[in-house]
Design an enzyme around this catalytic site. Structure first.
Site, PDB file in Angstrom:
ATOM      1  N   CYS A 113       0.606  -1.168  -0.014  1.00 31.16           N
ATOM      2  CA  CYS A 113       0.029  -0.126  -0.054  1.00 31.16           C
ATOM      3  C   CYS A 113       0.840   1.194  -0.034  1.00 31.16           C
ATOM      4  O   CYS A 113       2.084   1.070   0.520  1.00 31.16           O
ATOM      5  CB  CYS A 113      -1.175  -0.106   1.290  1.00 31.16           C
TER       6      CYS A 113
ATOM      7  N   SER B  79       3.288  -2.325   3.956  1.00 31.34           N
ATOM      8  CA  SER B  79       3.270  -0.742   3.847  1.00 31.34           C
ATOM      9  C   SER B  79       4.459  -0.362   2.985  1.00 31.34           C
ATOM     10  O   SER B  79       5.541  -0.764   3.306  1.00 31.34           O
ATOM     11  CB  SER B  79       3.198  -0.191   5.349  1.00 31.34           C
ATOM     12  N   ASP B  80       4.383   0.747   2.440  1.00 29.33           N
ATOM     13  CA  ASP B  80       5.448   1.473   1.765  1.00 29.33           C
ATOM     14  C   ASP B  80       6.174   1.984   3.181  1.00 29.33           C
ATOM     15  O   ASP B  80       5.599   2.167   4.162  1.00 29.33           O
ATOM     16  CB  ASP B  80       5.084   2.630   1.079  1.00 29.33           C
ATOM     17  N   CYS B  81       7.550   2.289   2.933  1.00 30.32           N
ATOM     18  CA  CYS B  81       8.145   2.457   4.137  1.00 30.32           C
ATOM     19  C   CYS B  81       7.967   3.711   4.880  1.00 30.32           C
ATOM     20  O   CYS B  81       8.104   4.792   4.436  1.00 30.32           O
ATOM     21  CB  CYS B  81       9.694   2.279   3.757  1.00 30.32           C
TER      22      CYS B  81
ATOM     23  N   SER C 299       4.752   4.298   5.982  1.00 36.24           N
ATOM     24  CA  SER C 299       3.675   4.941   5.693  1.00 36.24           C
ATOM     25  C   SER C 299       2.780   4.765   6.762  1.00 36.24           C
ATOM     26  O   SER C 299       2.011   5.734   6.971  1.00 36.24           O
ATOM     27  CB  SER C 299       2.819   3.721   4.845  1.00 36.24           C
TER      28      SER C 299
END
Length: 776
Positions: A261, A294-296, A298
């Site tokens: 995401c 998650s994107d880092c 996020s």
């Protein structure tokens, strides 16, 4: 001349071989620790180590043995070791966008693995329109990834590919994507993922791929708006027929093991905290067999920057309840315990996330004991940077180069007649630039100058100090070279200082004084002038298109480690170009009409908003989507083409106006079986004197009336056609998938009436009828 650089490249290759031979540990020497070691009496009796038991039994056994603090530290990317269970720490974050990359902390080069094969950037290989090539690149990349894992220098979970739609030409990360078209992006996604993950025998994974960034993420930093604060306002229609299409294909067709995401919000909700997107769509409707990451940072972003929740514990709880399984970043490790103690989530919610993560690790064989006894356990340093892998990188670059213009058939150049070539431009000696972003350390490079020097004598002048090209003090020397050479090749364009993650472009023109350099060199040149554009995004080079002194124009993207060889092979006719543009090249004036923050795909005549991509934008272009010339001329003949098809309803559907009408049938209510798959046979003839590859593009347009006149790519097929011969190409068109359109409510329908197909340069009509015709 480039002979000195050639020698350096050969020395580097020799060094790589020596490094591999000298530094890789032998069997049993310096072994990387692994879970479920049969020699470890502590773990021998654990159920989760028993490969004869069903996967879900093993997963639940492991979870039952973990304490709550251990569980919490296992749902972040740098998962802890659990020594009492014989489990090693694991770094989930590795990247393999177009080769094994060291961008993530899970992968390190050095020792026995000094480098890996660096293929062209994704936007470049997308231009090949070759699904088998994409899959083969994935296979090779995962071979090298497994080899590095076996050597203890990489993980098995790779957060690639990036399948976002290249909606806006300014986007700095557009280079990472397969382009602007949903069908192209979907087919790329499924092909590359299948190549990476292996044949899936017995639910096993070679490596675990990850499709990112879900969803409607295509803005990094524009006009004071960044990805951490951006709320993408997207209609149900655009979400269904554009932004979500590649992700759906990733899960349903590619069977990807992970989805990431994104940072941004969609319609007011952070994607990593939206249960409709994660739990209901990815895992519910599409039935993801894997984990959501998650994107880092996020989760931290939607608490700290977007202020979506009042407390950090609420942010952790919202993410886990929405369906997030893994946090790239420390947020869940810090705040999940408090979220459980406050009753915001239960330990069972955490168990569900853990189950998804551990299941993927078990499918990868990480709990199956001795690694060398497993599939791919024999891969090692000798399987990285092999001659075959490097040849595939060269093949990919050759297939992806797009011939944009060839005035007077000036290309290819003949080495017999052209004895000296002036090589000019800030990208003429490019090496690292050629592998774009999210890359690793290449096996070696061949620059454009080196590639051309293999054919003819060269004279070189950079002309500019870097792509910024802020001064003209080197122009005179470049003009002198052009006056004296039999032909001139200008290698211009962009690099990561202009377009990159966190760096969206401001203009579409060539940076700085590059345009002036090109014009002055072209004026001075006594022979043909070839302009080579190296870039990820489109460039407005209208001036060059209209300059009679510029004979040929090539777009080479970021062509990978072998880019220079491929460029020269096309210029001198060793390779017949067959690439097609995966994105529209807009004029500079387009930008003033489209704020990057406007996510609407369709035009709005009331406001003057022109729409986006070839599907909806009908204004002037520099070059259209799908454009690409060849040294051959190809003609098409339709051999077999259905003219009529009937759509029936599923037996369970009641006949109502909401199901069907005189205008359309809802896809969800139609009987979408194989009888609605139409096959078209097209004879493609090569009328030229060179063998060549030809991509047959198939577009559809719905019947006139209330349906927007979308010209939509629905399929494509690449075929090799020898000179003077023909090949029969078969392409399928499925009524439900390819002739349907999405209405303003996000519902996919099949319009009845005459659909128009564009097959190459041919047009064909198909009549679609429903078998239960009723009137509104």
């Amino acid at each position: 001349m480039a002979s000195g650089n050639d020698a350096k490249t050969k020395l580097l290759a020799i060094a790589l071989v020596l490094c591999v031979a000298l530094s890789f540990p032998g069997e049993g020497e310096g072994r990387v620790p692994f879970a479920c070691d049969p020699g470890n009496g502590l773990t021998r009796g654990f159920k989760f180590c028993n490969t004869h038991l069903p996967l879900h039994v093993r997963v639940q056994d492991l979870i039952a043995r973990l304490t709550l603090p251990e569980k919490i530290r296992l749902v972040v990317n740098n998962a802890i070791a659990v020594p009492r269970l014989g489990i090693q720490g694991y770094e989930w974050w590795s990247e393999a966008l177009h080769g094994v990359s060291n961008v993530g902390p899970g992968t390190k080069f050095g020792g026995a693995f000094p480098g890996a094969t660096m293929f062209p950037q994704v936007i470049t290989t997308a231009a090949s329109f070759n699904q088998s090539l994409w899959r083969e690149i994935g296979r090779v990349v995962s071979d090298e990834a497994r080899a590095m894992y076996n050597g203890g220098q990489a993980g098995l979970t790779y957060w690639s590919p990036n399948v976002n739609i290249f909606r806006d030409p300014r986007w700095g990360r557009g280079q990472e994507t397969p382009g602007e078209d949903p069908t192209l992006a979907a087919k790329y996604a499924a092909s590359y993922v299948r190549g990476l993950q292996g044949d899936g025998a017995g639910n096993r994974l070679k490596v675990a791929a990850c499709c990112k960034h879900y969803t409607a993420y295509d803005l990094d930093n524009w006009n004071g708006v960044d990805r951490f604060h951006f709320n993408a306002k997207v209609s149900k229609q655009d979400l269904e027929d554009t932004y979500d299409v590649p992700f759906k294909a990733c899960v349903l067709e590619g069977e990807v093991a992970s989805v990431m995401c994104s940072y941004n919000q969609v319609n007011g909700k952070p994607t990593c905290a939206d249960p409709d997107l994660l739990r209901n769509t990815i895992r519910g409707q599409w039935r993801l067999n894997g984990y959501i990451v998650s994107d880092c940072d996020s989760v931290g972003v939607f608490y700290d920057s977007q202020h979506y929740t009042r407390t950090p514990e609420e942010a952790a709880a919202e993410a886990i309840k929405a369906g997030l399984d893994l946090d790239c970043g420390p947020f869940l490790a810090i705040h999940t315990d408090a979220a459980i103690r406050k009753g915001l989530i239960s330990e069972n919610d955490l168990n569900l996330a853990l189950a998804n993560l551990i299941t993927v690790q078990m499918r990868l064989g990480m709990f199956d004991g001795e690694p060398s006894a497993q599939p791919y356990g024999n891969l090692g340093p000798r399987d990285v940077c092999t001659p075959a892998h490097q040849q595939l990188a060269l093949q990919a670059a050759r297939e992806s180069i797009v011939l944009l213009q060839n005035r007077g058939n000036s290309l290819p150049l003949s080495p017999a007649r052209i004895r000296t070539v002036g090589v000019i431009g800030p990208n003429s000696e490019a090496t690292v630039t050629m592998i774009g972003n999210y890359a690793g350390v290449a096996c070696g490079y061949t620059s454009p100058l080196q590639g051309i020097a293999r054919y003819v004598k060269t004279a070189h002048q950079a002309g500019c100090r870097g792509v910024a090209c802020t001064g003209n003090e080197l122009f005179g020397a470049a003009e002198t070279v052009a006056r004296q050479a039999d032909a001139t090749v200008l290698v211009m364009g962009l690099d990561q200082s202009v377009e990159a993650e966190t760096r969206d472009r401001v203009r579409l023109l060539l940076p700085g004084l590059q345009q002036e350099l090109v014009a002055r060199v072209a004026r001075a040149a006594r022979g043909p002038v070839i302009l080579v554009i190296m870039s990820g995004g489109p460039v407005d080079i209208s001036f060059a298109v209209n300059d009679p002194k510029i004979s040929g124009i090539l777009w080479v993207g970021y062509p990978g480690q072998a880019g220079g060889t491929a460029i020269a092979d096309v210029i001198f006719g060793q390779t017949n170009p067959g690439g097609r543009l995966p994105m529209t090249w807009y004029p500079e004036g387009y930008l003033s009409k489209v704020p990057m923050t406007n996510m609407d795909m369709r035009p709005n005549p009331a406001t003057g908003y022109p729409g986006r991509t070839y599907r909806f934008y009908k204004g002037p272009v520099v070059f259209p989507f799908g454009h690409g010339l060849s040294y051959s001329r190809f003609t098409h003949t339709l051999a077999i083409a259905p003219k009529q098809v009937s759509v029936s309803l599923t037996a369970l559907q009641p006949f109502s106006n909401s199901t069907l009408s005189s205008e359309a049938v809802r896809v969800s209510h139609a009987n979408c079986d194989d009888t609605l798959e139409m096959e078209f046979h097209v004879d493609v003839r090569n009328e030229g004197s060179m063998d060549g590859a030809h991509t047959l593009l198939v577009f559809t347009k719905p019947p006139r009336g209330k349906w927007s006149q979308i010209k939509q790519l629905v399929n494509f097929q690449k075929t090799h056609v020898p000179a003077g011969s023909k090949q029969r190409v078969k392409v399928g068109v499925h009524v439900c998938k390819h002739l349907s359109v999405v209405d303003q409510f996000g519902i996919r329908r099949i319009p009845t009436g005459q659909h128009e197909l564009h097959i190459g340069d041919l047009k064909h009509s198909i009549s679609v009828q429903n078998t239960h015709q009723i009137n509104n």
